[in-house]
Design a protein around this motif. Structure first.
Motif, PDB file in Angstrom:
ATOM      1  N   PRO A  45       0.838  -1.202   0.000  1.00 19.36           N
ATOM      2  CA  PRO A  45       0.000   0.000   0.000  1.00 19.36           C
ATOM      3  C   PRO A  45       0.873   1.253   0.000  1.00 19.36           C
ATOM      4  O   PRO A  45       1.922   1.299   0.664  1.00 19.36           O
ATOM      5  N   ILE A  46       0.482   2.321  -0.747  1.00 20.84           N
ATOM      6  CA  ILE A  46       1.306   3.498  -0.942  1.00 20.84           C
ATOM      7  C   ILE A  46       1.673   4.158   0.364  1.00 20.84           C
ATOM      8  O   ILE A  46       2.794   4.652   0.531  1.00 20.84           O
ATOM      9  N   ALA A 101       5.909   5.508   4.223  1.00 21.21           N
ATOM     10  CA  ALA A 101       6.426   5.556   5.591  1.00 21.21           C
ATOM     11  C   ALA A 101       7.749   4.822   5.689  1.00 21.21           C
ATOM     12  O   ALA A 101       8.706   5.319   6.320  1.00 21.21           O
ATOM     13  N   LEU A 102       7.842   3.626   5.094  1.00 17.44           N
ATOM     14  CA  LEU A 102       9.086   2.857   5.169  1.00 17.44           C
ATOM     15  C   LEU A 102      10.228   3.589   4.440  1.00 17.44           C
ATOM     16  O   LEU A 102      11.385   3.565   4.887  1.00 17.44           O
ATOM     17  N   TYR A 103       9.905   4.230   3.327  1.00 17.23           N
ATOM     18  CA  TYR A 103      10.935   4.983   2.591  1.00 17.23           C
ATOM     19  C   TYR A 103      11.475   6.126   3.441  1.00 17.23           C
ATOM     20  O   TYR A 103      12.688   6.338   3.522  1.00 17.23           O
ATOM     21  N   ARG A 104      10.566   6.873   4.113  1.00 16.31           N
ATOM     22  CA  ARG A 104      10.997   8.003   4.931  1.00 16.31           C
ATOM     23  C   ARG A 104      11.826   7.532   6.119  1.00 16.31           C
ATOM     24  O   ARG A 104      12.806   8.182   6.509  1.00 16.31           O
ATOM     25  N   ILE A 105      11.432   6.377   6.739  1.00 19.83           N
ATOM     26  CA  ILE A 105      12.204   5.876   7.884  1.00 19.83           C
ATOM     27  C   ILE A 105      13.606   5.464   7.430  1.00 19.83           C
ATOM     28  O   ILE A 105      14.609   5.737   8.114  1.00 19.83           O
ATOM     29  N   ALA A 106      13.694   4.808   6.265  1.00 16.54           N
ATOM     30  CA  ALA A 106      15.011   4.434   5.746  1.00 16.54           C
ATOM     31  C   ALA A 106      15.856   5.673   5.453  1.00 16.54           C
ATOM     32  O   ALA A 106      17.070   5.700   5.753  1.00 16.54           O
ATOM     33  N   GLN A 107      15.229   6.722   4.863  1.00 10.60           N
ATOM     34  CA  GLN A 107      15.957   7.960   4.618  1.00 10.60           C
ATOM     35  C   GLN A 107      16.501   8.540   5.916  1.00 10.60           C
ATOM     36  O   GLN A 107      17.679   8.953   6.004  1.00 10.60           O
ATOM     37  N   GLU A 108      15.601   8.559   6.948  1.00  8.65           N
ATOM     38  CA  GLU A 108      15.991   9.153   8.227  1.00  8.65           C
ATOM     39  C   GLU A 108      17.150   8.369   8.830  1.00  8.65           C
ATOM     40  O   GLU A 108      18.122   8.948   9.356  1.00  8.65           O
ATOM     41  N   GLU A 157       4.129   4.632  13.806  1.00  4.28           N
ATOM     42  CA  GLU A 157       2.804   4.583  14.430  1.00  4.28           C
ATOM     43  C   GLU A 157       1.697   4.904  13.434  1.00  4.28           C
ATOM     44  O   GLU A 157       0.583   4.387  13.536  1.00  4.28           O
ATOM     45  N   LYS A 158       1.975   5.744  12.480  1.00  4.45           N
ATOM     46  CA  LYS A 158       0.962   6.155  11.509  1.00  4.45           C
ATOM     47  C   LYS A 158       0.469   4.981  10.684  1.00  4.45           C
ATOM     48  O   LYS A 158      -0.707   4.919  10.298  1.00  4.45           O
ATOM     49  N   ILE A 159       1.334   4.002  10.417  1.00  4.12           N
ATOM     50  CA  ILE A 159       0.908   2.831   9.629  1.00  4.12           C
ATOM     51  C   ILE A 159       0.723   1.597  10.519  1.00  4.12           C
ATOM     52  O   ILE A 159       0.586   0.474  10.023  1.00  4.12           O
ATOM     53  N   GLY A 160       0.719   1.800  11.853  1.00  5.95           N
ATOM     54  CA  GLY A 160       0.509   0.679  12.764  1.00  5.95           C
ATOM     55  C   GLY A 160       1.666  -0.278  12.837  1.00  5.95           C
ATOM     56  O   GLY A 160       1.488  -1.471  13.103  1.00  5.95           O
ATOM     57  N   ALA A 161       2.890   0.208  12.593  1.00  2.00           N
ATOM     58  CA  ALA A 161       4.061  -0.654  12.593  1.00  2.00           C
ATOM     59  C   ALA A 161       4.791  -0.569  13.923  1.00  2.00           C
ATOM     60  O   ALA A 161       4.522   0.317  14.747  1.00  2.00           O
ATOM     61  N   VAL A 210      11.945  -1.919  11.414  1.00  2.00           N
ATOM     62  CA  VAL A 210      10.510  -1.621  11.395  1.00  2.00           C
ATOM     63  C   VAL A 210       9.784  -2.870  10.895  1.00  2.00           C
ATOM     64  O   VAL A 210      10.151  -3.427   9.856  1.00  2.00           O
ATOM     65  N   LEU A 211       8.735  -3.337  11.635  1.00  5.80           N
ATOM     66  CA  LEU A 211       7.903  -4.470  11.230  1.00  5.80           C
ATOM     67  C   LEU A 211       6.488  -3.961  11.001  1.00  5.80           C
ATOM     68  O   LEU A 211       5.812  -3.551  11.947  1.00  5.80           O
ATOM     69  N   ALA A 212       6.062  -3.965   9.709  1.00  8.23           N
ATOM     70  CA  ALA A 212       4.741  -3.432   9.344  1.00  8.23           C
ATOM     71  C   ALA A 212       3.849  -4.575   8.882  1.00  8.23           C
ATOM     72  O   ALA A 212       4.205  -5.337   7.984  1.00  8.23           O
ATOM     73  N   SER A 213       2.663  -4.723   9.533  1.00  7.36           N
ATOM     74  CA  SER A 213       1.712  -5.775   9.171  1.00  7.36           C
ATOM     75  C   SER A 213       1.022  -5.438   7.866  1.00  7.36           C
ATOM     76  O   SER A 213       0.697  -4.274   7.600  1.00  7.36           O
ATOM     77  N   LEU A 214       0.761  -6.481   7.052  1.00  2.00           N
ATOM     78  CA  LEU A 214       0.062  -6.293   5.788  1.00  2.00           C
ATOM     79  C   LEU A 214      -1.370  -6.813   5.847  1.00  2.00           C
ATOM     80  O   LEU A 214      -2.040  -6.881   4.828  1.00  2.00           O
TER      81      LEU A 214
END
Length: 885
Positions: free
Chosen positions: A789-790, A795-802, A858-862, A878-882
Motif C-alpha cells: 500500500p502506498i 512511511a518505510l521509505y521516509r524511515i530508511a531515509q531518516e 505509528e501512523k501505519i501501525g508498525a 521496522v515491522l509493518a503488518s500487511l
C-alpha cells in the motif's frame, strides 16, 4: 429278522430303559390258551417240538410252563437251566435284544455266543434248527416261545411270522392273568388310594384358594401328618443366607422341643433336610441316627433324639427352580414309611409347591399392578412437569409442582428444594412442601445450610445422591445444636437428597425428601428422586434460557428500533416482510407503505442494476453474506447514498429469503472528503516540519558556520594571510557539504519513482545516490516482489531515509546494510551500521530523527525497534503488518 415290539397302552416312558430282569411279576396259572399256542406252533411249522417258558425275576432263570411234541424230561431240565443274563445262547440273545431269533444249524451258527452245556444238550436232543420268539410285555421280555426241528434250515420267514404272532398271543394271555391277580390283590389298596385321592383333591383345592403363605404352610404340614399316619411333621424354610430354619410344625406339643426347633439352624447339605434341598430330591430314611448317607448336623441329631425320630421323609418344596423349603414327616418306628408313602408325600409336596408358587405369583401380580399404577402415575406427573417446563409461564410454579410431586409420588412427610448461593458457600431452601404450618415454611426458607454440612450440604458438596435411615443418629451429620433443632422442628428421621445440576454440570442446588419415622430408602425411590431433580434442573435451565432469550430479544428490539441503520427482511419473492422505523428518517417512506412490496421500490434509478441483478445465480446451498453500495430513493426523489449488508439463504437450489441492514453513507462520504483534505494538509505539514528539522540540523548550521568563518577571514586577511587562506579552504568545504545536503533534501521531498516504480526501486536509487555522494558503502538486499500500500511504502521509505541520514551525519560508519524482506503477513525494514553507536537514554528527546521515525511507524501501525550501544553500531528495524485493518 427283527420283530419290533408293539406299543403298549399306558406304558411309562420313564421306565423304558429298565433291565430285562428286575420287576417282580406275580405268579399266575397260565390259561389253556398257552397250551393251545404251543401245540399250534409245533404243528403249523412242522416242528419236532415246542416249549413255553416264563422268566422268574428273582432267580433270573426261565420257568418251564408248557411243551408240545415231546415229553422227555431233559428238555424241561434244559429249559429251566437256561440263564437269560449271561449273554450265551440263542434264547438269551433273543430275550436281551427283545426280538425273534432263528438258526438253521444251532451248533455251527457263529452269530451268537455259545455255551458248551447248551450245545451238548442240543446235540444230544438231535436238534439243528431252532426258532425263538420272546414274550414281550411293555417292551420287557417275560418269557419265550421256542420251536425245534432236527432238520437243517427247517424254518422260513412265514414260520417266523407265525411263531411271532403266537408269542404275542401267549404274552397277552400271561398279562391278562397277571392283571386279574393284581386286581384281586389290590382291591383294598385301591379303596385306600381313592380315599387318599379325594383327600389330595380337597387339599389341592384348599391350597389353591389360600392367599396367606403362613396359613397355607401350616395347613400343609397338618394334612401331610394326618394322611401318612405319622407322629409329626414340620416345614422348614430356606433363608437367603443358605440356612434351613424351622417355620411350622404339627404333632409336637412339647413346648421345650418346639423352642429347640425354632432356634435350630441347619446348613444346606447337612442332615436329611439339607440333603433333600441340596439335591432337589425327596429323601427317605428308616433309621435316621444310623443312616450314613448324609452329613449329620449335631443340632438336628439332638432334636431327633429328643423327639425319638426313627423314620423320616424329607420332600423339598421347589417353585420356579428355587428351593423354598422342605416338608418333613417322621415316625418313632423304624422303616415305617413304604414307597407308596414317599410317592404320596411327593404329590403332596408338589401340590404345596404349586400352591406356594401360585400364592407368590398372585402377590407378585398384585405388587406388579400396584407398581405399574405407581409408574403410570409417575409418568403422568413427569409428563405434566415436562409440559409446564416447556411452557415456562411461571418457573416458581413448576418448581413447586416438582417438590409437591416428590412428596406425593414417594409418599413422604415432607420435601424441599434448595439453591446454592452466589458465592457457593451455602444452600437456601426456596420451595417447600409438607411442612406443618406457614410459620415453619417461612422459617425454613430463611435458613442457610452450609456446603458439606448436613445431608443437603453433603450431597451438594459430593455431587451425588445420599440417604439416611435416621437423620438424628447418622454420623455424617454434624448434630450441632442448630442442626438438631432444625431436624426436630421438621420431624426429620429418614431422609434422601439428590443434587440438582446446572447446564455445565455444576451443582445448582438439591431436592430432598424426608419421613418422620426411620426407614430404608430403596434404589427405586432414589432413582425417582434423581429424575425429579433432573426435571428441576431442566426447569431452572429453561427459566434461565428463557430469561436470557427475553433479555436478548429486548436488546435486539432496542437495537433494531434505535439503530441508525435501516433493518429489513424479504421473502422468497424479494418482498419486504419487515422494515425498521429508521426507514422513515432515512428515506421519508413509512414502513407500512413498503411492507409487502418489492425491495426495488426504494432503489434509486441510478442503482437500478442492483435491484435487477440476480444475486443468487451463482450461490451454493446455505447462507451467504453480500455487501455493496447503492442509492436509495428518497420520498422526494433525490438519491440517498447507502451501504447494504445482506444474508441470503438458498435451500434446495431455491432462494428462500434474506435479511440485513442499510446504512446512510451521506455523512460518511462527506467526512471522507474532509478527511482526505485534512490528510493532505497534515502530510504537507509533516513534510514541512521534517524539512525544517533537516534544514535546522544541517544546512542552517552549515550556513551559520560559514558566517563565522567569513568573519574570521576578514580579521585574518590583514594579520595572517596564510591562516586566512586556510579558512577559505574550510569555507569552500562547508559550502560544498551544504550544497549536497540541499540537493538530498530536495530529493527526499518525494522521489517520483516511489509512486511509479515502488519502494524497492526508490530505496535502491536513494542508497546509490547517498553512496555516490559521500562514498559510504551501502549493501541493499530485498526479496519483496509485490507492491505495498502506498502509505506503507511512503512511511518505510521516509524511515530508511531518516536512518541513513543519521548514519551519514553521526555514526562515522565504514559500512551500512539495508534489508527489506517479507515475513509471513508483514514486511520488515532494517538499517544496520557498524558506526560509533550511542546510548539512547543519554540523547535528549527529538534528536537524531528518532521522534520522526516513531511517528511514521505509528501512523501505519508498525513496530519500530532501536538497538544501539556506544562502540557497537546501531540497528533500526521496522515491522509493518500487511493484514487488512
Amino acid at each position: 429278522m427283527e420283530r419290533e415290539p408293539e406299543s403298549r397302552a399306558g406304558r411309562d416312558p420313564a421306565r423304558s430303559d429298565e433291565p430285562v430282569v428286575g420287576r417282580r411279576r406275580p405268579a399266575s396259572d397260565v390259561p389253556s390258551v398257552l397250551q393251545h399256542a404251543v401245540e399250534e406252533a409245533a404243528r403249523l411249522v412242522g416242528a419236532s417240538g415246542a416249549v413255553v417258558c416264563v422268566l422268574d425275576p428273582e432267580s433270573g432263570k426261565l420257568k418251564y410252563v408248557h411243551e408240545a411234541g415231546t415229553s422227555r424230561r431233559h428238555i424241561r431240565f434244559w429249559a429251566r437251566s437256561v440263564e437269560v443274563n449271561d449273554g450265551t445262547g440263542l434264547i438269551s440273545r433273543s430275550m436281551s435284544e427283545r426280538r425273534l431269533m432263528v438258526t438253521g444249524d444251532y451248533v455251527a451258527d457263529r452269530s451268537f455266543t455259545h455255551a458248551p452245556s447248551a450245545d451238548r444238550m442240543i446235540t444230544r436232543l438231535g436238534y439243528r434248527s431252532l426258532l425263538v420268539a420272546p414274550l414281550l410285555l411293555e417292551e420287557r421280555a417275560i418269557g419265550i416261545l421256542s420251536v425245534f426241528s432236527g432238520r437243517w434250515e427247517a424254518f422260513n420267514e412265514d414260520h417266523m411270522a407265525l411263531v411271532g404272532a403266537l408269542a404275542d398271543h401267549a404274552a397277552a394271555a400271561i398279562a391278562n392273568a397277571d392283571l386279574i391277580a393284581d386286581l384281586a390283590e389290590s382291591r383294598e389298596q385301591l379303596a385306600r388310594r381313592m380315599d387318599t385321592q379325594r383327600t389330595l383333591s380337597g387339599i389341592a383345592a384348599r391350597l389353591t384358594s389360600i392367599r396367606q403363605p403362613d396359613e397355607l404352610l401350616q395347613y400343609a404340614v397338618n394334612e401331610a401328618t394326618r394322611l401318612l399316619n405319622a407322629d409329626g411333621g414340620l416345614i422348614d424354610r430356606v433363608d437367603r443366607d443358605g440356612m434351613i430354619r424351622w417355620a411350622f410344625g404339627a404333632g409336637e406339643t412339647d413346648e421345650e422341643v418346639r423352642a429347640i426347633l425354632r432356634n435350630l439352624e441347619i446348613p444346606v447339605g447337612q442332615g436329611l433336610f439339607g440333603l433333600a434341598v441340596a439335591e432337589r430330591e425327596i429323601k427317605l430314611t428308616g433309621n435316621y441316627e444310623a443312616d450314613a448317607r448324609f452329613v449329620h448336623s449335631p443340632g438336628a441329631d439332638e432334636v431327633v433324639r429328643r423327639i425319638g425320630v426313627r423314620s423320616l421323609i424329607a420332600a423339598p418344596l421347589i417353585a420356579d427352580g428355587e428351593a423354598l423349603g422342605v416338608l418333613g414327616i417322621y415316625s418313632d418306628q423304624p422303616d415305617f414309611f413304604d414307597p407308596s408313602d414317599v410317592e404320596l408325600l411327593r404329590l403332596f409336596a408338589d401340590h404345596a409347591s404349586v400352591a406356594i408358587a401360585n400364592s407368590r405369583l398372585i402377590d407378585e401380580l398384585a405388587s406388579s399392578r400396584a407398581e405399574l399404577e405407581r409408574r403410570a402415575e409417575r409418568e403422568r406427573a413427569l409428563r405434566e412437569i415436562t409440559g409446564r417446563i416447556a411452557a415456562i409461564r411461571d418457573p416458581d410454579e413448576v418448581l413447586q409442582r416438582i417438590v409437591d410431586e416428590a412428596q406425593r409420588l414417594l409418599q413422604t412427610d415432607g420435601a424441599h428444594m434448595t439453591l446454592i448461593s452466589d458465592d457457593r458457600t451455602y444452600l437456601r431452601p426456596v420451595v417447600v412442601a409438607g411442612t406443618g404450618d406457614e410459620a415453619t415454611r417461612e422459617w425454613l426458607q430463611v435458613q442457610e445450610f452450609p456446603l458439606h454440612g448436613g445431608m443437603n450440604g453433603l450431597a451438594a458438596g459430593l455431587g451425588r445422591s445420599l440417604w439416611t435411615s435416621d437423620y438424628l443418629t447418622d454420623p455424617r451429620v454434624p448434630h450441632e445444636e442448630d442442626d438438631q433443632f432444625t431436624a426436630a422442628r421438621l420431624g426429620l428421621r429418614a431422609m434422601a437428597v439428590a443434587p440438582v445440576r446446572g447446564p455445565e454440570n455444576e451443582i445448582a442446588g438439591t431436592l430432598a425428601i424426608s419421613w418422620r419415622t426411620t426407614r430404608e430408602v430403596s434404589d427405586d425411590e432414589i432413582d425417582l428422586l434423581e429424575v425429579l431433580a433432573d426435571q428441576a434442573a431442566i426447569a431452572l435451565a429453561a427459566e434461565r434460557l428463557d430469561s436470557l432469550r427475553r433479555e436478548s430479544e429486548a436488546r435486539y428490539r432496542y437495537l433494531v428500533e434505535n439503530s441508525p441503520d435501516l433493518v429489513w427482511a424479504i421473502d422468497d419473492e424479494a418482498r419486504f416482510t419487515f422494515i425498521s422505523d429508521t426507514c422513515e428518517r432515512l428515506t421519508g417512506w413509512k414502513p407500512e407503505q413498503l411492507i409487502g412490496g418489492h425491495f426495488g421500490s426504494i432503489v434509486h434509478p441510478s442503482s437500478a442494476d442492483v435491484a435487477e441483478r440476480d444475486w443468487t445465480a451463482d450461490m451454493d446451498e446455505g447462507t451467504h453474506e453480500l455487501r455493496g453500495r447503492l442509492n436509495l430513493l428518497h420520498n422526494d426523489g433525490h438519491p440517498v447514498p447507502a451501504e447494504f449488508l445482506a444474508r441470503t439463504t438458498v435451500l434446495n437450489g431455491r432462494f428462500t429469503g434474506a435479511n440485513g441492514s442499510v446504512r446512510d453513507m451521506t455523512e460518511r462520504d462527506r467526512l471522507e472528503v474532509e478527511l482526505r483534505h485534512q490528510a493532505g494538509a497534515l502530510a504537507a505539514g509533516d513534510e514541512r516540519a521534517h524539512l525544517a528539522r533537516e534544514l535546522h540540523d544541517s544546512v542552517t548550521q552549515a550556513l551559520f558556520s560559514m558566517t563565522l568563518i567569513t568573519r574570521s577571514i576578514e580579521v585574518l586577511l590583514g594579520r595572517d594571510p596564510a591562516a586566512a587562506a586556510e579558512k577559505i579552504g574550510i569555507l569552500r568545504d562547508l559550502q560544498r557539504d551544504a550544497l549536497a545536503e540541499m540537493r538530498a533534501l530536495i530529493f527526499e521531498l518525494r522521489p517520483g519513482s516511489l509512486e511509479q516504480d515502488g519502494l524497492v526501486h526508490a530505496l535502491r536509487t536513494h542508497t546509490a545516490a547517498v553512496q555516490g555522494r559521500i562514498g559510504l558503502p551501502i549493501l541493499f538486499e530485498s526479496d519483496l516482489a509485490e507492491r505495498l500500500p502506498i502509505e506503507v511504502e511512503d512511511a518505510l521509505y521516509r524511515i530508511a531515509q531518516e536512518a541513513l541520514h543519521n548514519v551519514v551525519k553521526h555514526a562515522g560508519a565504514r559500512q551500512v546494510h539495508l534489508e527489506l524482506r517479507r515475513v509471513e503477513e508483514a514486511v520488515r525494514l532494517a538499517v544496520v551500521d557498524d558506526g560509533a553507536g550511542f546510548d539512547e537514554g543519554a540523547i535528549p528527546a527529538g534528536h537524531l530523527g528518532l521522534a520522526g521515525m516513531r511517528a511514521r511507524a505509528e501512523k501505519i501501525g508498525a513496530q519500530l525497534e532501536l538497538r544501539s550501544s556506544p562502540g557497537n553500531g546501531t540497528t533500526v528495524a521496522v515491522l509493518a503488518s500487511l493484514r487488512p485493518g
